[in-house]
Design a protein around this motif. Structure first.
Motif, short mmCIF file in Angstrom:
data_model
loop_
_atom_site.label_atom_id
_atom_site.label_comp_id
_atom_site.label_asym_id
_atom_site.label_seq_id
_atom_site.Cartn_x
_atom_site.Cartn_y
_atom_site.Cartn_z
N ARG A 46 4.55 59.00 7.73
CA ARG A 46 4.10 58.90 9.24
C ARG A 46 3.18 58.00 9.38
O ARG A 46 3.17 57.38 10.26
N PHE A 47 2.12 57.48 8.52
CA PHE A 47 1.30 56.55 8.40
C PHE A 47 2.05 55.23 8.76
O PHE A 47 1.60 54.21 9.64
N SER A 48 3.07 54.97 7.64
CA SER A 48 3.53 53.59 7.69
C SER A 48 4.36 53.18 9.10
O SER A 48 4.46 52.28 9.60
N THR A 49 5.05 54.42 9.58
CA THR A 49 5.53 54.29 10.98
C THR A 49 4.70 53.87 12.27
O THR A 49 4.84 52.94 13.08
N GLN A 50 3.42 55.04 11.95
CA GLN A 50 2.46 54.47 13.12
C GLN A 50 1.86 53.15 13.07
O GLN A 50 1.65 52.51 14.10
N LEU A 51 1.86 52.75 11.70
CA LEU A 51 1.05 51.24 11.54
C LEU A 51 2.01 50.26 12.24
O LEU A 51 1.66 49.58 12.81
N ILE A 52 3.35 50.42 11.75
CA ILE A 52 4.17 49.40 12.51
C ILE A 52 4.32 49.31 13.92
O ILE A 52 4.25 48.57 14.57
N GLU A 53 4.23 50.51 14.42
CA GLU A 53 4.11 50.70 16.10
C GLU A 53 2.93 50.13 16.68
O GLU A 53 2.79 49.35 17.68
N ALA A 54 1.79 50.33 15.68
CA ALA A 54 0.38 49.97 16.51
C ALA A 54 0.29 48.36 16.16
O ALA A 54 -0.59 48.00 17.11
#
Length: 211
Positions: A181-189
């Motif tokens: 989840r963190f990896s996905t959020q980092l990509i989006e942010a």
């Protein structure tokens, strides 16, 4: 990788049973070398003890070792190992030194005494739950730092190393269950401008993430 329970501190307790003095100590260990070093240390400390029994259980490889240390077979090491197993902890070593007080305890009495000694030592140690974690290395611009820092915290993670030079270089630890989840959020942010480099997975005290 699954979470497990161990202890974080060495602890020691003492009691007397029918004039025999028992000193029980426990310490966290992760290898047989560490366990043997602790056993030898306790033997040297209590060199005049009538007997020194021990047991240890290591998570890696499921290693279980014990010794009755001169007491009748089955009255010391196995009872202590049984306590470790029943308490649901691993990566620990317990050593119980006995100073004979002149009164025979009998096999049953010895089992009860060594069982109590192991239970006492465990009760005095601080238990910790170790959880599997993913570690990452990343490099980002200063303008991205605050946003990324918030993402790390919201994922239950922590920064374990940092270097503020031309860029911000971070090494972070994230509970494994939150890593994707963190990896996905980092990509989006960050519009995928902050790549993550995976490092070795490890275990960490779950309490560290609550501070």
């Amino acid at each position: 990788m699954m979470e497990y329970t161990t202890i974080s501190t060495t602890a020691e307790g003492e009691f007397t049973e029918k004039r025999s003095r028992f000193i029980a100590a426990i310490t966290p260990v992760t290898t047989e070398e560490e366990a043997q070093a602790f056993i030898n240390q306790r033997k040297q400390l209590h060199w005049s003890a009538s007997s020194t029994i021990y047991a240890y259980l290591l998570r890696q490889g499921g290693i279980r070792r014990y010794s009755d240390g001169g007491e009748p077979q089955g009255t010391g090491g196995i009872p202590v190992l049984d306590v470790i197993v029943k308490e649901g902890i691993s990566d620990v070593c317990i050593v119980v030194s006995r100073y004979f007080g002149g009164t025979l305890l009998g096999a049953g009495g010895l089992v009860r005494a060594f069982t109590y000694g192991a239970t006492l030592a465990i009760s005095l140690a601080k238990r910790v739950t170790m959880i599997p974690c993913a570690t990452f290395q990343m490099k980002l611009d200063y303008a991205q730092y605050k946003r990324v820092e918030l993402l790390i915290k919201s994922a239950g993670g922590k920064v374990t190393d940092s270097d503020f030079g031309e860029h911000v270089c971070l090494v972070i630890m994230i509970p494994e269950i939150c890593a994707d989840r963190f990896s996905t959020q980092l990509i989006e942010a960050t519009a995928a401008t902050v790549p993550l480099t995976s490092l070795e997975k490890c275990y960490a005290d779950s309490g560290e993430f609550l501070k």
